[in-house]
Design an enzyme around this catalytic site. Structure first.
Site, PDB file in Angstrom:
ATOM      1  CG  HIS A  57       5.777  30.802   3.385  1.00  0.00           C
ATOM      2  ND1 HIS A  57       4.720  30.347   2.631  1.00  0.00           N
ATOM      3  CD2 HIS A  57       6.035  32.050   2.944  1.00  0.00           C
ATOM      4  CE1 HIS A  57       4.355  31.276   1.764  1.00  0.00           C
ATOM      5  NE2 HIS A  57       5.149  32.319   1.941  1.00  0.00           N
ATOM      6  CG  ASP A 105       3.356  27.340   3.518  1.00  0.00           C
ATOM      7  OD1 ASP A 105       3.459  27.826   4.662  1.00  0.00           O
ATOM      8  OD2 ASP A 105       3.513  28.007   2.469  1.00  0.00           O
ATOM      9  CB  SER A 159       2.772  34.448   1.230  1.00  0.00           C
ATOM     10  OG  SER A 159       3.681  34.259   0.176  1.00  0.00           O
ATOM     11  N   GLY A 160      -0.198  33.421   2.085  1.00  0.00           N
ATOM     12  CA  GLY A 160      -1.155  33.263   3.164  1.00  0.00           C
ATOM     13  C   GLY A 160      -2.566  33.649   2.798  1.00  0.00           C
TER      14      GLY A 160
END
Length: 286
Positions: free
Chosen positions: A87, A137, A234-235
């Site tokens: 994402h 994801d 994120s990630g």
């Protein structure tokens, strides 16, 4: 729900090796600059010491006048590959040439001598990534030139298929994300925070995420909130180890959550253990 873009027992670990994708336990998860003692802002966290998490990567996008903005985190798998969240590239398509990867950084405004910077040669998102539910994801990034390991840059370990994640009670998150919900300014200094694993059954209960957490997810944080990943984390990695061990495994990739640090709304992470076959398959092809 808001995305998290708002982001001795028997020892098992795995490290992914370049072309072969074979486990090499002795070469991953090293933290040369960290001894036995280390601290527990990610929301509610604290400044991390240089070299604390040498597999953490800052994924950045070009802005203007040779300036870059940190957008997501990632984890080093080997000299050529970085693990992150699909994402992070939502609405950006396959144009990754305006992005760069920063390895070994502790302070983004003053990159040290141990830092290395690479471009992205290829992005591989999971074929069945669904943006609406954030299922699958996960993504891999191929660097345009192999990195060189040093005291600040090391590959992450991944859990094996047989590892019992529930026994890994010592868990941390780290990243350059914003320090409070609603902010748009990434943290200049790498943040770290201790979190607790939360069983998916609890995380999926009616007052929590009410069934939105998949079998491919992990939940981590606190029932009361206060400590959590947030926008820009994120990630990045959710890292856990067994009691008495010195080796952390990246068991999760920061994926989504409801707000940042809210009660009954912990961070939700993509389980790396669930996607081990997918990771190894992709790395073997290139």
């Amino acid at each position: 729900m808001k995305l998290a873009v708002y982001i001795s027992v028997a020892l098992f670990w795995a490290c992914v090796n370049g072309a072969a994708g074979a486990p090499i336990p002795s070469t991953c998860g090293r933290r040369p600059l960290v001894g036995e003692q280390f601290g527990s802002r990610i929301v509610g966290g604290k400044d991390a010491l240089p070299g604390s998490w040498p597999w953490l990567v800052s994924v950045q996008e070009f802005m203007d006048y040779d300036s870059y903005l940190h957008l997501c985190g990632g984890s080093i798998l080997n000299e050529k590959w970085v693990l992150t969240a699909a994402h992070c590239f939502k609405k950006r398509g396959d144009d990754v040439y305006s992005w760069r990867l920063v390895f070994g950084a502790n302070q983004l405004s003053h990159l040290g001598t141990g830092v290395q910077i690479r471009g992205i040669a290829k992005k591989i998102e999971h074929e069945y990534y669904v943006a609406d539910s954030e299922s699958n994801d996960i993504a891999l990034l191929l660097v345009n030139k192999p990195i060189t390991y040093n005291s600040y840059i090391q590959p992450a370990c991944l859990p094996t298929k047989t590892a019992d994640i529930n026994l890994m009670t010592d868990c941390y998150i780290a990243g350059f994300g914003v320090l409070k919900e609603g902010s748009t300014e990434p943290s200049d200094t790498l943040q770290e925070a201790h979190v607790m694993m939360i069983p998916n059954k609890v995380c999926n209960s009616r007052k929590w995420y009410n069934g939105a957490v998949g079998v491919y997810n992990l939940c981590a944080g606190y029932e009361r909130g206060g400590i959590d990943s947030c926008q820009g984390d994120s990630g990045g990695p959710l890292m856990c180890k067994y009691p008495g061990s010195k080796i952390f495994s990246v068991v999760g990739v920061t994926s989504w959550g409801s707000g940042c640090g809210q009660a009954l709304s912990p961070g939700v992470y993509t389980s790396t253990q669930y996607y081990l076959d997918w990771i190894h398959e992709k790395l073997k092809k290139l």
